[in-house]
Write a protein that holds these residues in place. Structure first.
Motif, short mmCIF file in Angstrom:
data_model
loop_
_atom_site.label_atom_id
_atom_site.label_comp_id
_atom_site.label_asym_id
_atom_site.label_seq_id
_atom_site.Cartn_x
_atom_site.Cartn_y
_atom_site.Cartn_z
N ILE A 19 18.08 -1.56 32.01
CA ILE A 19 17.64 -0.83 30.81
C ILE A 19 17.98 0.65 30.94
N PHE A 23 20.61 2.16 28.00
CA PHE A 23 20.03 2.71 26.78
C PHE A 23 19.70 4.20 26.94
N TYR A 28 13.82 3.22 24.82
CA TYR A 28 13.02 2.28 25.62
C TYR A 28 11.73 2.94 26.10
N HIS A 71 15.58 -5.56 23.31
CA HIS A 71 16.61 -5.03 24.21
C HIS A 71 17.50 -6.17 24.68
#
Length: 172
Positions: A19, A23, A28, A71
């Motif tokens: 993640i 991103f 997030y 996601h």
């Protein structure tokens, strides 16, 4: 050989590393906030792995009228190998009804390529105005668009999706 399975809390550190690598920070939650989502029965993570290495993951919210992919990312060293299409295809094939996800508007080459990837995998671009609320007080809102499968959605369907996401996912 790769395996697709539901993730568990022991997988979280590996998933969160992907993640952070995939991103922008405004897109997030922080580590602890994201980890707490494992306690929400509407939220699930799926991974594709080889041995103990996670190659890709998808986070999924299942609501009464639609599914939401929050996601979805492939680890940098596995991009371009078809793993993303494999995982996305598996998930969508096994879900009922509308599935949606958020994408950046087609203002950059990478955003256009990402939209093209989703279109090749059965998603439709819906050109409704949509702002992703901030994940927390120290983050900013982000202008995004909603893509859906198995078809595009009406303005009423979009408003239903938007209001559910705002309430259930972003708590606004």
């Amino acid at each position: 050989m790769s395996e697709i399975r539901r993730a568990n809390i022991d997988d979280f550190d590996k998933i969160f590393a992907i993640i952070e690598d995939s991103f922008p920070p405004d897109e997030y939650r922080d580590y602890e906030e994201h980890k707490r989502l494992f306690e929400d029965n509407k939220y699930t993570l799926f991974v594709i792995e080889n041995g103990d290495e996670i190659k890709a993951f998808i986070t999924l919210w299942v609501f009464e009228n639609f599914n939401y992919i929050e996601h979805f990312a492939v680890s940098g060293k596995y991009r371009g190998e078809g793993i993303g299409s494999e995982l996305l295809g598996y998930l969508v094939k096994n879900l009922k009804g509308i599935t949606c996800l958020e994408v950046e508007p087609p203002d950059t080459e990478i955003a256009k390529r990402r939209i093209g990837f989703y279109e090749r995998n059965g998603f439709y671009y819906n050109d409704y105005k949509y702002i992703q609320p901030p994940f927390s007080k120290d983050k900013s809102s982000v202008e995004l668009k909603i893509m859906t499968t198995p078809n595009s959605i009406s303005a009423d369907e979009f408003e239903n999706i938007k209001s559910t996401l705002y309430k259930e996912v972003y708590s606004v």
